[in-house]
Design a protein around this motif. Structure first.
Motif, short mmCIF file in Angstrom:
data_model
loop_
_atom_site.label_atom_id
_atom_site.label_comp_id
_atom_site.label_asym_id
_atom_site.label_seq_id
_atom_site.Cartn_x
_atom_site.Cartn_y
_atom_site.Cartn_z
N VAL A 334 0.87 -1.18 0.00
CA VAL A 334 0.00 0.00 0.00
C VAL A 334 0.90 1.22 0.00
O VAL A 334 1.68 1.44 0.94
CB VAL A 334 -0.93 0.00 1.22
N LEU A 335 0.83 2.00 -1.07
CA LEU A 335 1.69 3.18 -1.22
C LEU A 335 0.84 4.42 -0.96
O LEU A 335 -0.02 4.78 -1.78
CB LEU A 335 2.28 3.21 -2.63
N PRO A 336 1.05 5.11 0.17
CA PRO A 336 0.16 6.21 0.57
C PRO A 336 0.49 7.53 -0.13
O PRO A 336 0.83 8.53 0.52
CB PRO A 336 0.40 6.29 2.08
N VAL A 337 0.37 7.55 -1.45
CA VAL A 337 0.58 8.79 -2.19
C VAL A 337 -0.51 9.79 -1.79
O VAL A 337 -1.70 9.46 -1.83
CB VAL A 337 0.53 8.54 -3.71
N VAL A 343 -2.11 0.66 -4.72
CA VAL A 343 -1.64 -0.68 -4.40
C VAL A 343 -0.64 -1.08 -5.47
O VAL A 343 -0.93 -1.00 -6.67
CB VAL A 343 -2.80 -1.70 -4.35
N VAL A 344 0.55 -1.47 -5.03
CA VAL A 344 1.61 -1.89 -5.95
C VAL A 344 1.80 -3.39 -5.77
O VAL A 344 2.01 -3.87 -4.65
CB VAL A 344 2.92 -1.14 -5.65
N LEU A 345 1.72 -4.13 -6.87
CA LEU A 345 1.89 -5.59 -6.84
C LEU A 345 3.11 -5.95 -7.67
O LEU A 345 3.24 -5.51 -8.82
CB LEU A 345 0.65 -6.29 -7.39
N LEU A 370 5.03 -6.28 -12.61
CA LEU A 370 4.61 -5.08 -11.90
C LEU A 370 3.24 -4.62 -12.38
O LEU A 370 3.01 -4.48 -13.58
CB LEU A 370 5.62 -3.94 -12.12
N VAL A 371 2.33 -4.40 -11.42
CA VAL A 371 1.04 -3.77 -11.70
C VAL A 371 0.77 -2.78 -10.57
O VAL A 371 0.98 -3.09 -9.39
CB VAL A 371 -0.10 -4.81 -11.80
#
Length: 398
Positions: A334-337, A343-345, A370-371
């Motif tokens: 979880v990337l809190p931009v 969500v980075v997978l 990467l998605v």
């Protein structure tokens, strides 16, 4: 030095290190009641931690330090095992009595570095940091202290020269440096040159460490091994106070004791060594023209390998970091931009691997391995199908 696996973590251990601990008789009885001064560890004929400091031979100071260590308790109320602990330095700094103790806490299978300050003939533990591998501190060559005038380091008997963060040699007086300028929240290098010994016949020109900054709070140990220098490159430009936050990579996975979290103990995600980074892609946010960089941060802890992602915006933007994720075939972050949580997978891309996301989910970034998708409003499941197995991870919601 050689590397061995202990409780899932690679630690530096000296070949040929001899611990000589008397087992019986009057000396053993004294050690049961009183801390030894120095530590009975030899590398060949060289004492690794000989008694040092102007009060090393002062029986009254030793007794007072022992009493303070005997009374100290860890955050989960464990006590120090005195016979396997030792006073590594006992003296005075700027007129104030100071002692540094390598404390063995067998109930936690951990080493604690206790910093004690004396006043009116009594000592108290004023700093206490935990290194989560038993016995490490008596094998180490550089130990950190934090005093009102800043960081200092205590060097073992094997250290021939110690370079500070600016690359200049630090003066050692009885093994202790003067005050060293270390930032609050930025990682800086500390490098020791080790003498030739039985375990290191050629010595070691560069035994590298990273100091995560003087704002590192107890009981977190601020020094991280950086043998290859990869950690210095990985943490360049990152705020280590943000990394250490309970939502940051290093502080986000709490230690569990039994079936409960232990928030006052060192997090399971706290780094010990092998911090590294690799580029995994680029991403443009907020209608900007220049893409920022996505990186995957990895490091070793006593609980195994941990990972996180770092987004470095183009220009002078502030990097954004995810909480830690344990090593997994399908990494989910979880990337809190700000204003646009993501969500980075990531996974090891190959022709046999196929990622599935919930229907209707837009893929902001898509490339092999990467998605990136917007953070779902509710909990959603993502799956990675491989030739051998399908892996499931969930993210989103609160």
């Amino acid at each position: 030095m050689a590397s061995v696996r202990r409780r899932g973590t690679t630690v530096a251990v000296l070949l040929g290190l001899l611990l000589t601990v008397p087992a019986c008789g009057p000396v053993a009885d004294r050690q049961a009641r009183e801390l030894r001064v120095g530590y009975d560890s030899l590398d060949g004929t060289r004492a690794v931690w000989p008694p040092r400091g102007s009060l090393a031979g002062d029986a009254t100071a030793t007794a007072a330090v022992t009493e303070a260590v005997r009374a100290w308790r860890s955050p989960i109320d464990d006590r120090v095992h005195l016979p396997s602990s030792g006073i590594l330095w006992s003296g005075a700094v700027d007129g104030a009595p100071l002692a540094l103790v390598a404390a063995d806490v067998p109930g936690e299978s951990a080493s604690w570095l206790l910093q004690l300050t004396g006043r009116d003939g009594r000592y108290e533990v004023t700093r206490a940091s935990e290194y989560t591998d038993p016995g490490y501190l008596v094998y180490a060559d550089v130990l950190p202290l934090h005093l009102p005038d800043g960081r200092r380091y205590l060097a073992s008997g094997r250290v021939e020269r110690l370079l500070g963060p600016d690359g200049r040699a630090l003066m050692l007086t009885d093994g202790l440096t003067g005050a060293v300028k270390v930032p609050d929240c930025r990682a800086v290098p500390v490098t020791a040159t080790l003498r030739a010994t039985e375990s290191l016949p050629r010595g070691r020109a560069a035994d590298r460490l990273l100091d995560l900054g003087v704002a590192t709070v107890d009981p977190r140990y601020p020094l991280v091994r950086d043998d290859t220098g990869s950690g210095r490159r990985a943490l360049d430009g990152l705020d280590t106070c943000v990394l250490a936050d309970e939502q940051g990579p290093f502080g986000s996975i709490p230690r569990r004791i039994g079936d409960r979290d232990a928030p006052r103990s060192v997090p399971e995600s706290w780094p010990m060594e092998k911090v590294a980074v690799r580029a995994i892609g680029e991403m443009t946010l907020g209608g900007g023209n220049d893409p920022g960089d996505l990186e995957q941060l990895t490091w070793e802890t006593d609980a195994g390998t941990m990972t996180a992602v770092v987004y470095r915006p183009a220009g002078d933007g502030t990097p954004v970091v995810s909480p830690a994720d344990r090593s997994n075939p399908l990494q989910t972050y979880v990337l809190p931009v700000p204003g646009q949580p993501l969500v980075v997978l990531t996974w090891r891309g190959n022709r046999d691997a196929s990622l599935s996301v919930p229907p209707g989910t837009p893929r902001l970034v898509e490339r092999p391995g990467l998605v990136v998708v917007p953070m779902p409003a509710s909990r959603q499941t993502f799956s990675l199908a491989t030739a051998e197995k399908t892996y499931y991870r969930s993210a989103g919601g609160r």
